[in-house]
Each structure stands twice: as C-alpha cells, then as structure tokens.
Design an enzyme around this catalytic site. Structure first.
Site, PDB file in Angstrom:
ATOM      1  CB  CYS A 129      -0.901  -0.016   1.237  1.00 13.12           C
ATOM      2  SG  CYS A 129      -1.922   1.471   1.437  1.00 13.12           S
ATOM      3  CB  THR A 174      -1.976   5.359   1.555  1.00  8.52           C
ATOM      4  OG1 THR A 174      -2.503   5.847   0.328  1.00  8.52           O
ATOM      5  CG2 THR A 174      -2.425   6.272   2.682  1.00  8.52           C
ATOM      6  CB  CYS A 179      -2.578   3.822  -6.387  1.00  4.41           C
ATOM      7  SG  CYS A 179      -3.858   3.027  -5.372  1.00  4.41           S
TER       8      CYS A 179
END
Length: 261
Positions: free
Chosen positions: A70, A72, A177
């Site tokens: 991920c 983030t 992403c």
C-alpha cells in the site's frame, strides 16, 4: 515459508500473485481493512493506527515477512511499523516505480491518488530519481475506490478522466497506487496514442515480491509446487476471498492455485 501482505483493500492482490508465481510453495496471509477503507482521506495518525491493526492481524499468523502493499501506508506508517515489528518480522514497503521509469528516458506520467499527487513524498522521489526527466503528476480521483469495488463503469470513467489529463507525448506511466495494477491494461488502452510507440507501464508488485524473498534469504523457485494455504483477514476476521477480489485475474489466480481453507 509464510509471506503476509497487507493493504487497506484489494490492492495487495498484484503483489500476492507475484509472490505466488515466484514461490508456489509459500503460504500466504492477505490482510486488509474493509471496515476502515479508504485510508487516503484519513490523517497520517489515523492511517498508522489502522495499518498497525491490519499488520497485527497478519503478524498473529506467524509470517516470515510482511509486505506493506500500500503506497499510502508506506508513506505514513513504515517507520512506526518497523519499530513495532522488526527485527523479528521484516517489513517491506511499497514505493512507486519512479526510478526504473525515469531510467528509460522519455516523458513519464505518474498516476496516483489525489493525496499522493503533489505530496512532499512523491516530489522527493521525483527529485531523487528523475532529475532531468520530464515528469507529469496525474491525480486520479475515484480510481482506487472504483477498482476496490470492482465497479467497471466507475473505473472506466476515472481512467478516461486521468487519461485526458495525461500529455499525448508520454512514453511511460508509473502506477503509483497498487490498486491501479489490477486495471493496468485498461489504463494502457486509454493512454496509448495512435502512431506512438507502445506505452510502458511500471508497477511495483514484482519488485516488492522479489525484495521480500531477498529479505528472508529465499530466491525464486517457480517450480517448487506443493500444497499451500491462503488465509484472508478482513479487518482481522478470517474470511473467504470476496467477490470483488475474484473480479480480477490476480484474485482468480490466487483462488485457483491455493483456495482459502
């Protein structure tokens, strides 16, 4: 060998499939957070709290390494996660593939979430690895969420909108992403311009999978086939792969090779 992967949602599937292809004999633990997603709009502190909970759920199953699949969570939570789990459990973060994309030359576009686009983190990577290369940052509002929910119409709309913001002379697209790797070919079709050389896409799944194996002293062994386990944790609860995961080739591949049991 047991390898765990975590994410807010199903963006961990490309890295999990890459691990499975490199080591068909590894047990896999997939841990994500349907109760808390999306993580992007949350504060860094809240993201770290959610990421630690998802990681704790995975760590309880005794993996040899944990992949933070991920972007983030990697941006906001890696230092805290490494302080919590290492050296007992190696933590592998996910970084957008800006370095290999820039090495190829040409005009590079980085598709990423609005929160990541223009962030100090991404700008730092561009300055470090793409100095002297033309780079366009392309925000993709709604795309990660549409991919997670396997909403084809929403995916098509978000991809089309991002493609319209991508310059015509772009030669390479970085998928910034992990969710975007699940719809890579749809992105390629939308960005490829008639008469231009074939578009190059750079994801992170393969590199992350290889790095995880290196950290535990294991190499690729695609011929090493044995009976393996696949454990799925949804906000800490054991479950089957949800229908949204099975909407993608990577999810169907994982289910076929080592079904949840």
């Amino acid at each position: 060998m047991k390898i765990a992967l975590m994410d807010s949602g199903i963006g961990l599937l490309p890295a999990a499939a890459a691990v499975r292809r490199l080591r068909p004999d590894a047990d896999l633990v997939l841990s994500w957070d349907p109760d808390g997603m999306p993580w992007g709009p949350r504060t860094p502190e809240d993201i770290t709290e959610r990421a630690l909970a998802v990681a704790e759920a995975a760590a309880a199953h005794g993996p040899d390494v944990l992949i933070v699949a991920c972007n983030t969570a990697s941006v906001h939570s890696l230092p805290v996660m490494r302080a919590r789990f290492e050296p007992d459990l190696p933590i592998i973060g996910t970084v957008p593939a800006i370095k290999p994309a820039a090495a190829g030359g040409g005009h590079v576009a980085i598709w990423a979430t609005p929160a990541t686009t223009g962030s100090a983190y991404q700008r730092g990577l561009i300055e470090q690895f793409a100095d002297g290369v033309t780079v366009t940052e392309v925000p993709c509002p709604g795309l990660a969420d549409a991919v997670h929910h396997a909403d084809d119409a929403a995916v098509d709309a978000a991809v089309a909108a991002a493609a319209a913001r991508t310059p015509d002379d772009v030669t390479t697209v970085v998928l910034g992403c992990t969710n975007y790797e699940l719809v890579a070919e749809r992105i390629r079709a939308a960005v490829q311009r008639p008469g231009r050389p074939p578009l190059i896409l750079h994801g992170s799944a393969g590199a992350v999978a290889a790095q995880a194996l290196r950290r535990i002293g294991a190499g690729p062994s695609p011929e090493a086939v044995t009976e393996t386990a696949l454990t799925v944790l949804l906000s800490g609860r054991e479950a089957l792969l949800p229908a949204t995961a099975l909407a993608y080739d990577e999810g169907r591949f994982l289910q076929a090779v080592s079904p949840v049991r």
